[in-house]
Design an enzyme around this catalytic site. Structure first.
Site, mmCIF file in Angstrom:
data_model
loop_
_atom_site.group_PDB
_atom_site.id
_atom_site.type_symbol
_atom_site.label_atom_id
_atom_site.label_comp_id
_atom_site.label_asym_id
_atom_site.label_seq_id
_atom_site.Cartn_x
_atom_site.Cartn_y
_atom_site.Cartn_z
ATOM 1 N N ARG A 1 -25.988 -2.766 5.264
ATOM 2 C CA ARG A 1 -26.019 -3.138 5.358
ATOM 3 C C ARG A 1 -26.260 -4.195 6.836
ATOM 4 N NH1 ARG A 1 -20.264 -3.855 1.959
ATOM 5 N NH2 ARG A 1 -19.601 -3.615 3.797
ATOM 6 N N LYS B 1 0.508 -1.336 -0.146
ATOM 7 C CA LYS B 1 -0.073 0.281 0.035
ATOM 8 C C LYS B 1 0.886 1.313 0.157
ATOM 9 C CE LYS B 1 -4.046 1.558 1.880
ATOM 10 N NZ LYS B 1 -5.251 1.503 2.930
ATOM 11 N N GLU C 1 -20.523 -5.292 8.667
ATOM 12 C CA GLU C 1 -21.530 -4.769 9.501
ATOM 13 C C GLU C 1 -22.418 -5.965 10.213
ATOM 14 O OE1 GLU C 1 -19.312 -2.182 6.583
ATOM 15 O OE2 GLU C 1 -20.545 -4.055 6.277
#
Length: 623
Positions: free
Chosen positions: A396, A282, A368
């Site tokens: 969600r 990253k 979630e």
């Protein structure tokens, strides 16, 4: 001289040895552009080679690339005809910060929320087979190591393994989400390994056996299971993907463009589902981002030469920080309090509580629905869970809020961050729906503070409430008002009168109260008398305020930072109708006929008619 590529067709005309320069030029462009026009930096830097290789090997846009989340897709935008527009990225009227089919034919499926790419890619692959498309259409899903931990990704993988398809899953493994990855799958991915020699040998053997007719699509499955069993026996390691009959390749250095191109060319025409595990870094190509990938996920403005991040400090803390500080204070005196977040420790400031009480904080990753049900289990056994999730992501967990919390009247506190307009992230991230979807669930308290002090008081009130779920929504950005005031309990279902007036009544919910006050100041200059009520609670609605407003016999305006249908405006209109009051009501909020685009909050409030001038004009129309 730099090689500047503006289309995949142009890219595919290059020689393989020219590709590293293409990657270098893309990184230089990203650094230059994102230093002055902020966006998702570290993810896109790390995925440059993956992006170049995919467009080089596959015939896009005929072949489909399905990006998961889309944080890593900026190089994709540069390569697909949007270089000249890239300076408008995330700006009002400009490019969207995420892949979106309405913007380009190269954006094959909407992105913005995690874990949907595998399911979407599977649908595309099966559709291509059922339509008997020729030439063969390749479908590639690009998913990160954080997103693949989401429940939807597992559901997709399960069906990929049991359906006739040719999906290629690219697992971009950089060992990071926004915060550090959590969970056993992340640890598993860090250990998984497969011999390159084994992969090459198995593929050569497969092609040879197929050429002489020993292997076909019907026999491929049992043979794969046999070879996978032999491999597991020899390596003493079971590969979860091969256990599901998905061919696994890797891990491969995802920042080595030549390796990625070579392996993609080797496997792209294999029949059946495949997973290529690419290890990337990253922030690759920019040392400050490599050294601090979490803070460089979306760093804001920075000096491209030095890596110095340019501060936009405000004396007023962010709403999320008011929450983080308050919940930590409350936890000092209430051992029942625990914090839960879904891969957003820093984004929600639950990290503040974790720093003080690490054993009482749970980051469940991009899960979630699980976060909500997990909180229900904690609450059932006497703890007091505070679940901090962005509004657009809490969508969600809707069924879990209903079935696993509200139905049993469990005292879970939902701290709904990024509620309302969020700005440059656009339609996928606006917290537009929470007031409406929560109001449809029986028994849940729904509130929104108009100031930092109110947020502290709501959190305190929720910590003492044990008769069911309690939702507190607050926006992105800097808070308003006193953020250090002592806690004071609020009466549930009681709002407050901000100012009185006799020509128009405005009822607001949340921080847009400040826009209403600015509008009233303008109206007062024109001798227009306006009453303003800060409702604080959407459920229960303040009956005393409603009676007072109805008895005034004036026009009413409702102001809310969410869609108009089903929220405050609907609640007020329904109450007036149920109590036989015939009053004209103007509902101000987000339009329900279209999605709010990206732009600065001030631009979007104006677009939605929620800025002070629009509120003032609405009031004038009622006189």
């Amino acid at each position: 001289m730099s090689i500047i590529v503006n289309s995949p067709e142009q890219l595919r005309c290059l020689k393989p040895e020219q590709l590293p320069e293409v990657c270098d030029e893309l990184r230089r462009t990203l650094i230059r552009e994102l230093s002055t026009n902020p966006g998702h930096f570290a993810s896109s830097m790390g995925a440059v080679e993956i992006t170049v290789a995919l467009h080089y090997v596959f015939n896009t846009p005929y072949d489909r690339i399905v990006w998961d989340v889309g944080h890593q897709a900026y190089a994709h935008k540069l390569l697909t005809g949007r270089r000249d527009q890239f300076s408008t990225n995330r700006k009002f009227g400009g490019l969207c910060g995420f892949p979106t089919p309405s913007e380009s034919e190269f954006d094959s499926f909407p992105a913005g929320h995690a874990s949907n790419s595998i399911s979407a890619a599977l649908g595309m692959s099966i559709a291509s087979r059922l339509k008997d498309e020729s030439p063969k259409r390749h479908i590639v899903a690009v998913i990160g190591d954080a997103s693949i931990s989401g429940g939807l990704a597992f559901e997709g993988i399960n069906n990929v393994a049991n359906t006739n398809n040719n999906v290629l899953i690219i697992l971009n493994d950089n060992e990071m989400s926004i915060d550090q990855n959590v969970g056993s799958l992340s640890r598993y991915l860090s250990r998984i390994n497969t011999s390159k020699r084994y992969n090459r040998l198995r593929f050569k053997l497969y092609r040879a056996l197929r050429a002489i007719g020993i292997v076909n699509e019907q026999s491929r499955g049992p043979i794969m299971r046999f070879t996978n069993s032999i491999k597991s026996l020899l390596s003493r390691q079971q590969n979860i993907f091969e256990g599901l009959n998905i061919r696994y390749f890797g891990p491969v250095d995802g920042n080595d463009i030549h390796k990625v191109v070579r392996v993609l060319n080797d496997i792209k025409d294999m029949d059946g589902p495949k997973l290529l595990h690419l290890r990337t870094q990253k922030g690759a190509g920019y040392e400050p981002a490599v050294n601090d990938p979490a803070n460089w996920h979306a760093p804001g403005l920075f000096n491209p030469e030095t890596g110095e991040r340019l501060s936009t400090n405000s004396s007023q803390p962010k709403w999320q920080d008011v929450f983080g500080d308050a919940i930590t204070e409350l936890a000092q005196n209430d051992p029942r309090i625990v914090g839960i977040t879904a891969a957003m420790l820093s984004g929600t400031s639950v990290a503040t509580l974790k720093n003080a009480y690490p054993e009482r904080v749970f980051d469940v990753g991009i899960s979630e629905g699980h976060a909500v049900t997990f909180a229900g289990g904690l609450a059932k056994e006497g703890l007091k869970p505070f679940v901090a999730i962005y509004s657009s992501f809490l969508q969600r967990g809707y069924d879990q809020i209903f079935h696993d919390v509200a139905l049993a009247k469990l005292p879970v506190v939902f701290c709904i961050d990024r509620a309302g307009i969020v700005g440059e992230d656009g339609a996928t991230h606006h917290g537009a729906l929470d007031l409406t979807y929560l109001r449809s669930i029986a028994g849940i308290i729904i509130s929104a503070p108009s100031s930092a002090q109110q947020l502290r008081n709501l959190l305190y009130t929720a910590s003492k409430y044990n008769d069911g779920p309690f939702a507190i929504r607050y926006p992105r950005g800097n808070s308003i008002g006193n953020h250090t005031a002592p806690f004071s309990p609020l009466q549930i279902g009681r709002g407050q009168k901000v100012c009185d007036g006799n020509q128009v009544a405005i009822l607001s919910l949340g921080p847009l109260s400040s826009n209403v006050q600015q509008a009233i100041a303008k109206l007062n200059e024109e001798n227009i008398s306006v009453a303003h009520y800060d409702m604080i609670f959407l459920r229960p609605l303040d009956e005393d305020i409603m009676n007072e407003v109805a008895e005034k016999n004036v026009g009413i305006i409702t102001v809310e930072d969410g869609i108009k249908d089903g929220g405050l405006g609907s609640a007020v209109t329904e109450w007036l109708n149920d109590h036989s009051f015939n009053r004209r009501v103007i509902r101000l909020g987000m339009c329900t006929d279209s999605f709010v685009p990206h732009g600065t909050p001030s631009e979007l409030y104006k677009l939605c008619g929620l800025d002070p001038d629009s509120i003032a004009n609405a009031a004038k129309s009622l006189i």
